[in-house]
Design an enzyme around this catalytic site. Structure first.
Site, PDB file in Angstrom:
ATOM      1  N   SER A   1      47.627   2.369   0.911  1.00  0.00           N
ATOM      2  CA  SER A   1      47.839   3.166  -0.290  1.00  0.00           C
ATOM      3  C   SER A   1      47.361   4.593  -0.040  1.00  0.00           C
ATOM      4  O   SER A   1      46.161   4.835   0.087  1.00  0.00           O
ATOM      5  CB  SER A   1      47.061   2.549  -1.463  1.00  0.00           C
ATOM      6  OG  SER A   1      46.999   3.463  -2.538  1.00  0.00           O
ATOM      7  N   GLU A   2      48.310   5.505   0.037  1.00  0.00           N
ATOM      8  CA  GLU A   2      47.949   6.906   0.288  1.00  0.00           C
ATOM      9  C   GLU A   2      47.183   7.482  -0.902  1.00  0.00           C
ATOM     10  O   GLU A   2      46.302   8.319  -0.733  1.00  0.00           O
ATOM     11  CB  GLU A   2      49.203   7.742   0.582  1.00  0.00           C
ATOM     12  CG  GLU A   2      49.860   7.430   1.924  1.00  0.00           C
ATOM     13  CD  GLU A   2      50.605   6.110   1.954  1.00  0.00           C
ATOM     14  OE1 GLU A   2      50.929   5.568   0.867  1.00  0.00           O
ATOM     15  OE2 GLU A   2      50.865   5.601   3.064  1.00  0.00           O
TER      16      GLU A   2
ATOM     17  N   HIS B   1      59.815   9.530   9.532  1.00  0.00           N
ATOM     18  CA  HIS B   1      58.796   9.665  10.583  1.00  0.00           C
ATOM     19  C   HIS B   1      59.000  10.984  11.318  1.00  0.00           C
ATOM     20  O   HIS B   1      58.633  11.115  12.480  1.00  0.00           O
ATOM     21  CB  HIS B   1      58.862   8.507  11.589  1.00  0.00           C
ATOM     22  CG  HIS B   1      58.643   7.159  10.988  1.00  0.00           C
ATOM     23  ND1 HIS B   1      59.629   6.480  10.304  1.00  0.00           N
ATOM     24  CD2 HIS B   1      57.531   6.376  10.928  1.00  0.00           C
ATOM     25  CE1 HIS B   1      59.142   5.331   9.879  1.00  0.00           C
ATOM     26  NE2 HIS B   1      57.881   5.241  10.239  1.00  0.00           N
TER      27      HIS B   1
END
Lengths: 324, 368
Positions: free
Chosen positions: A59-60, A129
């Protein structure tokens, strides 16, 4: 003197700062046992224990929000976001909490924290990414933004970021993690945030870049030099606050500015820098400042290399400037 | 540290209530609180009510721009304030906590300075009203972004645990906050780390206009704690002593090293969401009138009356005294004047970078 890759320089900087200051703590996804997916924190949990090298939930928002609370309470957290592309679920913690805490409390509370993120393309990572989101952070008052390009700088800048009293977003071009090695001294040196580096002195054109495209910028400079042109190459290193003095001095000297960045062009750092050069040095310029940037599209997989500024695009733009 | 008493079971079907509507003490234990403290609770609740009325007058007279009324929340807020160790524990409040600020003994001049956004505000008039904070009292500066203070509360609690400071992080929020991702993220992390945090929902069943039935399908907020592996206490927040005793137990449980918990204090919101809201658009006047019959102040008054700790004369005198104090603080705050406009470029960073120096010069020239 030992030679190191960028990833080793990160690991060394973290290790040195953790042993220097017991308030320094690492948290993030997979940073503990695994040592991070890029191995930036390899071996550190074994050395400092699971409380100081903390595997967080996936969880950022939890990572960045907890970092704010840890910092406000007196720790010096270094948070790792696994890829810069994944910062968005935690962005409210950066924008609403970290960036504004000092301001909204009239200086009563502060959030001295570092957020490390692998950034940029070149690893065939597709949309999520590969992005270069530095402009989002630079656009939010209260955050400092560093983008590194060499192992030597990485160690000195990361250590400076950890000791800085403001929240620092620390972007690490992942394609440079193991691209080169260079001598990195074992001593405790810092590189000041906000100061650019002149990588090559020259008189004809200022090539200004930072992060990943420093590689292509320097290759282009070599080709230009071989063709009898004398380019100056500047590595911004910090994009917020960027080093206006060094840029303007160079621009005044050469009269030609080409800014190279891999981030999308729209509302970008490259746009800000070139606009400032135009505003301040209009009558001293020999040509309008130009930009070579990433494109305003989601990052494509198949065109991974074509998305980033190529040596050809840099040389073509430089030619336009020189022929203006 | 050992927790002394365990009185309350989490996940009760009915809310914990210690005083009934008629003011009878209905708990299975003696409250043991001295008369002075009971009267202090009443004073703080009355002061909170009077402050709310005063803030609304400041809106109507154009002296301030916003207020989030807390009337109906007084029992819950006074209970919270007295359960924690003021100035030692950390409080992470939300924007409907001005009554809590009063009970935390945030200086009245600072309360009005923040409300006026002038030089009496320690935060230099930077935030809208109802957004206080105090480093001295460990009250984390309020952020408008709903639930965004919950992960920071978890982080501070983790720091408290790692450094064994014996502190607890108490974090308050409304029922709407429980739907935010940050709420989940913060509580989950605090729970995993066994951090000394108490998350407190002041559930008034309205997030601006949205009723709790549209907010969650859970039977309560407290029950959500079960999924995080921490206790969830379901409490009648209109009962100041129930709020106080449950909060105290949750806080001391955290301090003793048993980790985080969630406390749901069920309250009524007697006013609109804020001074910018018209609640008659979504809440019938009949519903509101029925809610107002259950007033935390009246219930506690009945309780005190039964012990000869309340009479009308005393209460009137007390009200006058509070009003006088508030008015004096308001006048003092009004005297301080506007903050220096150039201060808007301070505290963005520890020191001003060149671009803020440039922008500051621009405004300085404009103002000259």
């Amino acid at each position: 003197m030992p030679t190191m890759t960028m990833i080793q320089a990160i690991n060394t900087a973290l290790d040195e700062e953790m042993s220097r200051d017991e308030r320094v703590l690492l948290l993030g996804e997979d940073v503990g046992k695994r040592g991070g997916v890029f191995l930036a924190t390899e071996g550190l949990q074994q050395k400092y224990g699971p409380d100081r090298v903390m595997d967080s939930p996936l969880s950022e928002a939890a990572i960045l929000g907890a970092a704010v609370g840890l910092a406000a309470h007196g720790m010096r957290p270094v948070a790792e976001i696994q890829f810069a592309d994944y910062v968005f679920p935690g962005i409210d913690q950066l924008f609403s909490q970290a960036a504004k805490l000092r301001y909204r409390s009239g200086g009563q509370f502060t959030a001295p924290m570092v957020v490390r993120m692998p950034t940029g393309g070149g690893v065939k990572g597709g949309h999520h990414h590969s992005q270069s989101p530095e402009a989002h952070f630079a656009h939010t008052g209260g955050l400092k933004v560093v983008v590194v390009s060499t192992p030597y700088d990485t160690k000195g800048l990361l250590k400076a970021a950890i000791r800085n009293d403001d929240p620092v977003v620390f972007l690490e071009p992942k394609r440079l993690y193991r691209a080169t090695r260079e001598e990195v001294p074992g001593d405790d040196y810092l590189i000041p945030i906000g100061r650019a580096a002149i990588r090559r002195e020259g008189a004809d054109i200022s090539l200004i870049s930072y992060g990943g495209p420093m590689v292509e910028t320097q290759k282009a400079a070599e080709e230009m030099a071989a063709a009898g042109i004398d380019p100056e190459v500047i590595d911004l290193r910090t994009v917020m606050p960027w080093d206006k003095e060094t840029v303007l001095n160079s621009a005044a000297k050469t009269g030609r500015v080409l800014m190279i960045s891999e981030a999308p062009r729209m509302a970008s750092v490259a746009s800000e820098v070139t606009a400032t050069v135009s505003e301040e040095l209009f009558d001293q310029l020999l040509a309008p400042p130009m930009r070579v940037t990433g494109f305003d599209i989601p990052y494509p997989l198949a065109q991974d290399k074509l998305y980033m500024p190529t040596v050809t695009r840099i040389l073509n733009a430089a030619k336009k400037l020189l022929d203006y | 540290m050992v927790q002394e008493k365990v009185r309350f079971q989490p996940f009760s079907g009915e809310p914990v209530r210690l005083i009934d509507e008629q003011g009878h003490w209905i708990a299975g234990f003696e409250h043991g609180l001295p008369p002075d403290l009971l009267r202090r609770f009443y004073r703080d609740m009355l002061a909170a009510r009077i402050l709310d009325e005063k803030l609304i007058i400041l809106i109507r007279t154009g002296k301030t721009s916003f207020v989030a009324p807390h009337s109906g929340h007084e029992g819950a807020q006074v209970g919270i304030a007295h359960a924690l160790r003021k100035g030692h524990d950390w409080l992470f409040p939300y924007y409907r906590d001005m009554g809590l600020m009063l009970a935390m003994e945030l200086p009245l001049v600072e309360i009005f300075g923040q409300t006026l956004g002038n030089a009496a505000d320690p935060a230099k008039g930077r935030q809208m009203p109802s957004h206080p904070g105090s480093k001295k009292l460990n009250i984390f500066s309020v952020c408008s972004a709903i639930a965004s203070h919950i992960p920071p509360a978890a982080g501070a609690a983790i720091s408290m645990k790692l450094r064994r400071t014996g502190q607890v992080a108490v974090c308050t929020f409304g029922d709407g906050a429980t739907s935010e991702g940050d709420w989940h993220a913060g509580i989950n992390f605090a729970a995993v780390q066994g951090a000394p945090a108490v998350f407190v929902c002041q559930n008034n069943r309205y997030a601006i206009s949205v009723n709790i039935s549209r907010q969650t399908a859970s039977e309560s907020i407290a029950i959500k704690a079960h999924a995080y592996g921490i206790p969830g206490y379901y409490v009648d927040g209109m009962d100041v002593l129930a709020s106080y005793f449950v909060m105290q137990e949750a806080i001391e449980r955290a301090r003793a090293g048993h980790g985080a918990s969630l406390v749901e204090l069920v309250v009524n919101r007697f006013g609109p969401h804020s001074s910018a809201d018209d609640d008659s658009r979504y809440r019938s006047r009949e519903e509101l009138a029925a809610e107002r019959l259950h007033d935390p102040l009246v219930r506690f008054q009945r309780f005190l009356e039964k012990q000869d700790l309340w009479d009308a004369n005393w209460a009137n005198e007390l009200g006058l005294e509070i009003s006088k104090e508030l008015e004096a603080a308001l006048q003092e705050a009004l005297q301080t004047g506007e903050p220096d406009p150039l201060e808007m470029f301070d505290d963005v960073f520890a020191a001003r970078p060149w671009h803020l120096e440039e922008q500051r010069r621009l405004v300085a020239e404009e103002l000259r």
